[in-house]
Design an enzyme around this catalytic site. Structure first.
Site, mmCIF file in Angstrom:
data_model
loop_
_atom_site.group_PDB
_atom_site.id
_atom_site.type_symbol
_atom_site.label_atom_id
_atom_site.label_comp_id
_atom_site.label_asym_id
_atom_site.label_seq_id
_atom_site.Cartn_x
_atom_site.Cartn_y
_atom_site.Cartn_z
ATOM 1 N N LYS A 200 -12.050 43.101 2.544
ATOM 2 C CA LYS A 200 -12.505 42.812 4.030
ATOM 3 C C LYS A 200 -11.798 43.705 5.047
ATOM 4 C CE LYS A 200 -13.964 38.056 2.970
ATOM 5 N NZ LYS A 200 -13.916 36.658 2.968
ATOM 6 N N ARG B 260 -11.339 35.266 -5.008
ATOM 7 C CA ARG B 260 -12.757 35.492 -5.015
ATOM 8 C C ARG B 260 -12.757 37.318 -4.727
ATOM 9 N NH1 ARG B 260 -16.782 36.626 -1.127
ATOM 10 N NH2 ARG B 260 -18.879 35.659 -1.898
HETATM 11 N N1 HH2 Z 1 -16.111 35.544 1.802
HETATM 12 C C1 HH2 Z 1 -17.404 35.946 1.993
HETATM 13 C C2 HH2 Z 1 -18.653 35.047 1.513
HETATM 14 N N2 HH2 Z 1 -18.150 33.872 0.874
HETATM 15 N N3 HH2 Z 1 -16.601 32.193 0.140
HETATM 16 C C3 HH2 Z 1 -15.177 31.724 0.211
HETATM 17 N N4 HH2 Z 1 -14.958 30.358 -0.344
HETATM 18 N N5 HH2 Z 1 -14.297 32.475 0.658
HETATM 19 C C4 HH2 Z 1 -14.519 33.658 1.367
HETATM 20 O O1 HH2 Z 1 -13.454 34.268 1.726
HETATM 21 C C5 HH2 Z 1 -15.866 34.006 1.338
HETATM 22 C C6 HH2 Z 1 -16.900 33.282 0.729
HETATM 23 C C7 HH2 Z 1 -17.853 37.187 2.474
HETATM 24 O O2 HH2 Z 1 -17.951 38.142 1.409
HETATM 25 P P1 HH2 Z 1 -19.330 38.869 0.566
HETATM 26 O O3 HH2 Z 1 -19.800 37.543 -0.033
HETATM 27 O O4 HH2 Z 1 -18.805 39.796 -0.217
HETATM 28 O O5 HH2 Z 1 -19.916 39.452 1.924
HETATM 29 P P2 HH2 Z 1 -21.346 38.949 2.685
HETATM 30 O O6 HH2 Z 1 -20.936 37.502 3.268
HETATM 31 O O7 HH2 Z 1 -21.639 40.050 3.518
HETATM 32 O O8 HH2 Z 1 -22.388 38.370 1.482
#
Ligand code: HH2
Length: 311
Positions: free
Chosen positions: A242, A280
């Site tokens: 992040k 995660r």
């Molecule tokens: N962060 C993201 C998405 N889902 N779920 C939980 N429980 N906690 C988190 O910190 C979290 C999450 C964002 O990361 P990412 O899926 O890599 O990116 P994007 O939202 O652009 O798909």
């Protein structure tokens, strides 16, 4: 402590568990567009399992700052074939690995459970599903909530804190005491989940790193993860790649997400030291190693942290 999973053996939280990210989206901030087809997604799921993932978190809607909403129909189109394919492959190669569905919508979550997912990961903590849900179109705001679904199907649910909505959440995040406010919010959503029929032992809480938070807010939360651990609910942290990692790193504040692995592993180790149960992450092998080493150092201390039961 263990999470009961519908139709599968329980997932024991007797050591830190790694949740590998598998986004089936064109626009996710780190892996967008890389695993769109079922074949590519299956290969990635298998690779993460080989690298030590315990859970594969599959999502069809990006929640990066500024992201636009994705309809229920489009989320289902993206994730359902991938969940079915990844589950079938894992059943023959790594059956102990569990799939979670990253969605705020009940209809997507229910179809995902039918396709082979076992855990619900809701970044809205149940606020964006069911009758009258804020910010939903006609197809997203009717029917039961994701919490009622979790209760009815016996699936664990992740409740995450977010201030605002992804489209605007980074414009001016404001808190008087971010640690206190996030903890209070999560305990309030836990109460709502329990009233909906979700057993206490099936609820995971998550401070929502990067969701309506400045760098300082993220750092304050990460420094006091012990406060969330002390609630007795298993804690999940998603700090991987992040933006705050780039913001506090030298020499460059504009590091690409893929170049934020060192910072991600530092967060994994610190989270384990605080007693966090689930991490995660995008880079599974590196973070698995960070978690294993941190656990080896903390040993009994991690086990006693993680064995606090919710009151
Ligand atoms: N962060 C993201 C998405 N889902 N779920 C939980 N429980 N906690 C988190 O910190 C979290 C999450 C964002 O990361 P990412 O899926 O890599 O990116 P994007 O939202 O652009 O798909």
């Amino acid at each position: 402590m263990e999470l009961c999973l519908p139709g599968r053996s329980p997932l024991r939280l007797d050591r830190p568990r790694i949740m590998g990210v598998l986004n089936v989206t064109p626009d996710s901030f780190s892996d967008g567009g890389r695993y769109d087809g079922a074949d590519a997604a299956m290969a990635r799921g298998r690779q993460m399992a080989e690298e030590g993932a315990d859970i594969i978190d599959i999502g069809g809607e990006s929640s990066r700052p500024g992201a636009q909403r994705v309809s229920v129909a489009e989320q289902k189109r993206r994730v359902l074939p991938v969940i079915a394919r990844v589950r079938a492959d894992l059943d023959s190669t790594a059956p102990q690995v569990v799939i979670s569905i990253d969605t705020t919508r009940t209809e997507v979550a229910e179809a995902a459970l039918d396709a082979g997912a076992s855990i619900l990961n809701d970044i809205s903590a149940g606020r964006q599903s069911g009758p009258g849900a804020a910010g939903r179109g006609a197809s997203g705001g009717s029917g039961s909530t994701i919490l009622e679904l979790a209760a009815r199907r016996g699936a664990p649910v992740v409740l995450m804190h977010m201030q605002g909505e992804p489209a605007t959440m980074q414009q001016s995040p404001t808190y008087l005491d971010v640690v206190h406010e996030v903890e209070s919010f999560l305990l309030q959503r836990v109460s709502v989940a329990r009233r909906a029929g979700v057993p206490a032992g099936q609820i995971i809480i998550d401070p929502g790193i990067g969701f309506g938070k400045s760098t300082e807010h993220n750092l304050a939360l990460l420094a006091r993860l012990d406060r969330l651990v002390a609630t007795g609910y298993p804690v999940l942290v998603g700090a991987s790649r992040k933006r705050f990692i780039a913001a506090v790193s030298s020499p460059s504040a504009s590091l690409d997400p893929a170049d934020r692995i060192g910072g991600s592993c530092a967060m994994t180790a610190m989270a384990v030291a605080a007693g966090v149960s689930l991490l995660r992450v995008h880079a599974v092998a590196a973070n698995r190693q960070a978690a294993d080493v941190a656990l080896a150092v903390c040993g009994e201390k991690w086990i006693s942290h993680a064995d606090v039961h919710p009151t």
